[in-house]
Enzyme design. Structure first.
Site, PDB file in Angstrom:
ATOM      1  N   HIS A 163       0.847  -1.201   0.000  1.00  0.00           N
ATOM      2  CA  HIS A 163       0.000   0.000   0.000  1.00  0.00           C
ATOM      3  C   HIS A 163       0.880   1.247   0.000  1.00  0.00           C
ATOM      4  CE1 HIS A 163       1.004   0.371   4.283  1.00  0.00           C
ATOM      5  NE2 HIS A 163       0.684  -0.895   4.427  1.00  0.00           N
TER       6      HIS A 163
HETATM    7  P1  TYD Z   1      -1.274  -2.724   7.607  1.00  0.00           P
HETATM    8  O1  TYD Z   1      -0.788  -1.307   7.682  1.00  0.00           O
HETATM    9  O2  TYD Z   1      -2.042  -3.115   6.369  1.00  0.00           O
HETATM   10  O3  TYD Z   1      -0.044  -3.737   7.800  1.00  0.00           O
HETATM   11  P2  TYD Z   1       1.306  -3.943   6.979  1.00  0.00           P
HETATM   12  O4  TYD Z   1       1.476  -2.755   6.067  1.00  0.00           O
HETATM   13  O5  TYD Z   1       2.373  -4.065   7.999  1.00  0.00           O
HETATM   14  O6  TYD Z   1       1.191  -5.229   6.237  1.00  0.00           O
HETATM   15  O7  TYD Z   1      -2.127  -3.020   8.911  1.00  0.00           O
HETATM   16  C1  TYD Z   1      -2.602  -4.313   9.224  1.00  0.00           C
HETATM   17  C2  TYD Z   1      -3.855  -4.169  10.072  1.00  0.00           C
HETATM   18  O8  TYD Z   1      -3.546  -3.509  11.312  1.00  0.00           O
HETATM   19  C3  TYD Z   1      -4.948  -3.328   9.409  1.00  0.00           C
HETATM   20  O9  TYD Z   1      -6.189  -3.932   9.722  1.00  0.00           O
HETATM   21  C4  TYD Z   1      -4.873  -2.002  10.087  1.00  0.00           C
HETATM   22  C5  TYD Z   1      -4.338  -2.321  11.464  1.00  0.00           C
HETATM   23  N1  TYD Z   1      -3.491  -1.240  12.029  1.00  0.00           N
HETATM   24  C6  TYD Z   1      -3.960  -0.497  13.104  1.00  0.00           C
HETATM   25  O10 TYD Z   1      -5.094  -0.700  13.596  1.00  0.00           O
HETATM   26  N2  TYD Z   1      -3.142   0.492  13.615  1.00  0.00           N
HETATM   27  C7  TYD Z   1      -1.916   0.743  13.105  1.00  0.00           C
HETATM   28  O11 TYD Z   1      -1.196   1.647  13.597  1.00  0.00           O
HETATM   29  C8  TYD Z   1      -1.444  -0.038  11.985  1.00  0.00           C
HETATM   30  C9  TYD Z   1      -0.081   0.195  11.374  1.00  0.00           C
HETATM   31  C10 TYD Z   1      -2.273  -1.032  11.489  1.00  0.00           C
END
Ligand code: TYD
Length: 143
Positions: free
Chosen positions: A58
């Site tokens: 993303h």
């Molecule tokens: P995501 O940012 O998509 O993870 P990565 O980029 O590390 O693969 O986040 C994964 C899940 O966690 C998504 O449902 C959103 C949640 N999340 C939070 O609730 N708070 C946060 O600060 C972060 C980074 C993620």
């Protein structure tokens, strides 16, 4: 040490933090708007990551982040829509600043790796761009 290839992306760059070393070990610190170019509003970390996991996938409209490997190693792939760069993070005092509108992916986590991220804003799902085509449109890249 972080190796990068082929060329740093326009909007991602290495951040080197200070280290105080003595026979008791190493100490590194980060001050918001000093060692990183924003006030730190949020810290999160990834751990217990399976070695074959893919994270990220993303970009963010506004958020700026700095990504560190506090322990172990992993690959951080950044893409500004025109140029892609791979960083292999394994030094806890070297991070990668990811500016807004940069697509990022992380993989090749070593066993026990810990990824710490400093972020300029609190969590906001509305700031995410999770579709690569929408990201390309946002940066004006040729489709
Ligand atoms: P995501 O940012 O998509 O993870 P990565 O980029 O590390 O693969 O986040 C994964 C899940 O966690 C998504 O449902 C959103 C949640 N999340 C939070 O609730 N708070 C946060 O600060 C972060 C980074 C993620």
């Amino acid at each position: 040490m972080i190796s990068e290839s082929p060329k740093p992306s326009g909007s991602a760059r290495l951040i080197n933090l200070p280290v105080i070393s003595d026979p008791r070990g190493d100490l590194t610190f980060v001050e918001g708007s000093n060692h990183v170019p924003f006030d730190v509003a949020r810290v999160y970390y990834l751990y217990n990551v399976p070695v074959d996991a893919d994270r990220g996938g993303h970009a963010h409209r506004v958020l700026q982040q700095v990504v560190f490997a506090l322990s172990g190693s992993f690959r951080l792939k950044v893409d500004d829509g025109f140029e892609k760069t791979d960083y292999w993070l394994r030094n806890p005092r070297q991070g990668v600043l990811i500016d807004r509108l940069i697509w990022r992916e992380m993989d090749s986590f070593s066993q026990g790796a810990v990824c710490m991220v400093l972020a300029s804003n609190r969590y906001d799902e509305g700031d995410y761009i999770r579709d690569y085509g929408a990201f390309q449109k946002a940066v004006g890249a040729k489709l």
